[in-house]
Design an enzyme around this catalytic site. Structure first.
Site, PDB file in Angstrom:
ATOM      1  N   HIS A 125       0.872  -1.174   0.000  1.00 27.65           N
ATOM      2  CA  HIS A 125       0.000   0.000   0.000  1.00 27.65           C
ATOM      3  C   HIS A 125       0.917   1.235   0.000  1.00 27.65           C
ATOM      4  O   HIS A 125       2.031   1.179   0.536  1.00 27.65           O
ATOM      5  CB  HIS A 125      -0.828  -0.062   1.289  1.00 27.65           C
ATOM      6  CG  HIS A 125      -1.882   0.977   1.439  1.00 27.65           C
ATOM      7  ND1 HIS A 125      -1.603   2.266   1.809  1.00 27.65           N
ATOM      8  CD2 HIS A 125      -3.227   0.916   1.295  1.00 27.65           C
ATOM      9  CE1 HIS A 125      -2.726   2.953   1.888  1.00 27.65           C
ATOM     10  NE2 HIS A 125      -3.742   2.162   1.575  1.00 27.65           N
ATOM     11  N   ASP A 202       3.316  -4.353   8.116  1.00 23.46           N
ATOM     12  CA  ASP A 202       2.106  -3.544   7.964  1.00 23.46           C
ATOM     13  C   ASP A 202       0.924  -4.498   8.157  1.00 23.46           C
ATOM     14  O   ASP A 202       0.598  -5.298   7.284  1.00 23.46           O
ATOM     15  CB  ASP A 202       2.106  -2.916   6.560  1.00 23.46           C
ATOM     16  CG  ASP A 202       0.762  -2.279   6.204  1.00 23.46           C
ATOM     17  OD1 ASP A 202      -0.189  -2.425   6.979  1.00 23.46           O
ATOM     18  OD2 ASP A 202       0.678  -1.659   5.129  1.00 23.46           O
ATOM     19  N   GLN A 205      -4.317  -5.011   7.178  1.00 23.35           N
ATOM     20  CA  GLN A 205      -5.274  -6.063   6.804  1.00 23.35           C
ATOM     21  C   GLN A 205      -5.072  -7.316   7.655  1.00 23.35           C
ATOM     22  O   GLN A 205      -6.022  -8.063   7.902  1.00 23.35           O
ATOM     23  CB  GLN A 205      -5.118  -6.429   5.315  1.00 23.35           C
ATOM     24  CG  GLN A 205      -5.323  -5.272   4.344  1.00 23.35           C
ATOM     25  CD  GLN A 205      -6.745  -4.732   4.336  1.00 23.35           C
ATOM     26  OE1 GLN A 205      -7.697  -5.434   4.678  1.00 23.35           O
ATOM     27  NE2 GLN A 205      -6.892  -3.471   3.968  1.00 23.35           N
ATOM     28  N   LYS A 228     -10.054  -0.887  10.843  1.00 18.49           N
ATOM     29  CA  LYS A 228     -10.171  -2.088   9.994  1.00 18.49           C
ATOM     30  C   LYS A 228     -10.547  -3.307  10.830  1.00 18.49           C
ATOM     31  O   LYS A 228     -10.811  -4.364  10.302  1.00 18.49           O
ATOM     32  CB  LYS A 228      -8.852  -2.364   9.273  1.00 18.49           C
ATOM     33  CG  LYS A 228      -8.337  -1.158   8.513  1.00 18.49           C
ATOM     34  CD  LYS A 228      -8.135  -1.427   7.066  1.00 18.49           C
ATOM     35  CE  LYS A 228      -7.358  -0.293   6.445  1.00 18.49           C
ATOM     36  NZ  LYS A 228      -7.743  -0.048   5.082  1.00 18.49           N
ATOM     37  N   CYS A 366      -4.826   2.394  -3.574  1.00 24.65           N
ATOM     38  CA  CYS A 366      -3.597   2.964  -2.974  1.00 24.65           C
ATOM     39  C   CYS A 366      -2.415   2.017  -3.144  1.00 24.65           C
ATOM     40  O   CYS A 366      -1.604   1.857  -2.215  1.00 24.65           O
ATOM     41  CB  CYS A 366      -3.779   3.284  -1.493  1.00 24.65           C
ATOM     42  SG  CYS A 366      -5.005   4.533  -1.201  1.00 24.65           S
TER      43      CYS A 366
END
Ligand code: PMP
Length: 408
Positions: A125, A202, A205, A228, A366
Site C-alpha cells: 500500500h 504492515d 489487513q 479495519k 492505494c
C-alpha cells in the site's frame, strides 16, 4: 460457529447494516477499506465523553485519574490481543499510516545513511512505500523491492537475494489489500533476522484476518489501524520490541513525551509515552478496546473460518461469470476478491453496483505500483467481514450479471 442461524444476531450488533441504499438493502463489501462498527464501540466512546472526558497522565482530580486508567487499560487490552511481552511496547497512533511514518522517520533518522538499503515488496500500500521512499531521498538510501508472481505471491528466493551488507530494514505487508494474499511473514522475518536486519509488518489487513502473536512472529515492529478491526477511525497501534523502541529517537515532540524541559535541554519520557506527543485520542482507545473485546468474544477462529467460507463461495460464484477475471489467486488468501469484467471499466461497474445497493471499492486501492505491474488501471474489489452472508454473495453475483447486461 457463525451460521445462518446466528448471523442475524451478529448483524443486529451493527446498526449501519440496517439501511437501504438506492432503495435496496445495503450489501457492504468494502470491508478492506473500513469495517462497520458494532454498537458497543460507539457506546464505549460515548461513555467516555459523557462521563470521564478528561486528559490523561496530568491531573490529580478524579476524572483525570479515570481517564488515565481507561487509556492504560486499553493499552493492556491491545497488548493481550497481540500477545506483546510488555504494555510499554504498545504505542497508540492515528493508524497504520501514522505508525509506519513513525518508524520510517525515527529509524531513518538514526539508522539509515547514504548507500543503505531498505526492502519492501511490490504489493505494498502507498502507506508502506512513500514514507520509506522519503527517507531514501533524504538520506541517499535505496529502496529494493521483492517481486510478486502472477498469482500474487511474493517470490521468496528473490527476497533473500536482495540482502546485502547495506540492508537496514525490511517492511512488508502481512496481507495485500488488493489481492488478499496472506504473506508468510514468519518466514520473511526469520530470513531477515539471519542477516541481523529488523522487520516491520504492515498489519492493516492482517490484524483482522489472522491471530497475531508478535512474540511468536518475532517481528520487530507490527502496526494496524483500529478502523479495519471494527474499531474507531483515527486510532491505531504500533507494536515495537522494547529494545528497538528504546533506541529510536522520538518522532514528534511536545507535551506528554517529555520528562524535563528547560530552554537549554529537554529529556524525554519513558516508553511508551516517548512516542505519544500531545493529547491522545483517549475516547478512540476506549472504542478500540471495545472492538477488540467484541472480536474476541465473537471468536477469532469463528470469524476467520466464516470469512474463508465466504471467500471460497464468492470465488466459486464469481468464477462462473463469463468474462470475469479475478486478480490474486494465491494459495493462502484472505476474504478479498479483486476482479475486472471484460471491456467494462471498474468505475462503471462500481457505479452500477452502487445503484443496486452494493458497496465495493474500485480503483487502484492505494497500490499504484502493484496495479501497474498487473498491466491494469484498477480493479473492482469485494472484501468480506464477519457479518457478511452467502446470500449477499448471491445478490452480488446477480448484480454483476446485471452490470454485464447493461454495459457489456
Ligand atoms: N496498509 C494496508 C495494507 C492497507 O490496506 C491500508 C488501508 N487501506 C493502509 C496500510 C493504511 O491504513 P490507514 O489509512 O488506516 O492508515
Amino acid at each position: 460457529m457463525i451460521t445462518n442461524d446466528n448471523i442475524s444476531e451478529i448483524r443486529l450488533a451493527f446498526p449501519a447494516l440496517n439501511q437501504q441504499v438506492n432503495n435496496r438493502q445495503l450489501v457492504y463489501f468494502d470491508n478492506a477499506a473500513t469495517t462497520l462498527k458494532p454498537k458497543v464501540v460507539s457506546e464505549a466512546i460515548a461513555g467516555y465523553y459523557n462521563t470521564i472526558n478528561s486528559n490523561v497522565h496530568r491531573g490529580v482530580h478524579h476524572l483525570s485519574q479515570q481517564a488515565t486508567y481507561a487509556f492504560e487499560n486499553a493499552r493492556k487490552s491491545v497488548q493481550q490481543f497481540i500477545n506483546a511481552g510488555n504494555s510499554n511496547e504498545i504505542i497508540f497512533t492515528k493508524g497504520t499510516t501514522d505508525a509506519i511514518n513513525l518508524v520510517a522517520h525515527s529509524f531513518g533518522k538514526k539508522f539509515i545513511n547514504e548507500g543503505d538499503e531498505i526492502i519492501i515488496s511490490q504489493m505494498e500500500h502507498h502507506a508502506n512505500i512513500v514514507p520509506w521512499q522519503t527517507v531514501c531521498e533524504e538520506k541517499g538510501a535505496k529502496l529494493k523491492v521483492i517481486p510478486v508472481t502472477e498469482k500474487g505471491e511474493l517470490i521468496l528466493d528473490e527476497y533473500e537475494n536482495l540482502f546485502t551488507g547495506k540492508t537496514k530494514i525490511v517492511s512488508v505487508t502481512h496481507i495485500s489489500n488488493v489481492l488478499g494474499t496472506i504473506n508468510p511473514i514468519k518466514k520473511i522475518i526469520e530470513t531477515a533476522h539471519k542477516y541481523n536486519v529488523p522487520v516491520m509488518i504492515d498489519g492493516a489487513q492482517g490484524i483482522v484476518h489472522e491471530k497475531i502473536d508478535v512474540q511468536d512472529l518475532d517481528c520487530d515492529f507490527y502496526c494496524f489501524s483500529g478502523h479495519k478491526i471494527y474499531g474507531p477511525m483515527g486510532t491505531g497501534v504500533l507494536y515495537g520490541k522494547e529494545d528497538w523502541l528504546e533506541k529510536l529517537p522520538p518522532y514528534q515532540t511536545g507535551g506528554e513525551m517529555i520528562k524535563n524541559v528547560t530552554f537549554e535541554k529537554t529529556t524525554f519520557n519513558e516508553l511508551p509515552f516517548k512516542f505519544e506527543a500531545g493529547t491522545p485520542n483517549v475516547g478512540g482507545a476506549v472504542g478500540l478496546e471495545a472492538a477488540l473485546a467484541f472480536v474476541s468474544h465473537t471468536g477469532l477462529d469463528e470469524i476467520f473460518n466464516h470469512e474463508k467460507e465466504l471467500l471460497e463461495y464468492g470465488t466459486e460464484k464469481l468464477s462462473e461469470i463469463e468474462g470475469l477475471k479475478i486478480y490474486g489467486t494465491a494459495a493462502n488468501k484472505s476474504g478479498v476478491i479483486s476482479f475486472l469484467l471484460d471491456g467494462i471499466h471498474q468505475y462503471d461497474a462500481g457505479t452500477i453496483l452502487d445503484q443496486l445497493g452494493i458497496a465495493v471499492r474500485t480503483g487502484n486501492h492505494c497500490a499504484q505500483p502493484l496495479i501497474k505491474s498487473l498491466g491494469i488501471q484498477g480493479t473492482v474489489r469485494a472484501s468480506f467481514a464477519l457479518y457478511n452472508t452467502s446470500e449477499e454473495i448471491d445478490i452480488f453475483a446477480k448484480a454483476i450479471l446485471k452490470v454485464k447486461e447493461m454495459l457489456g
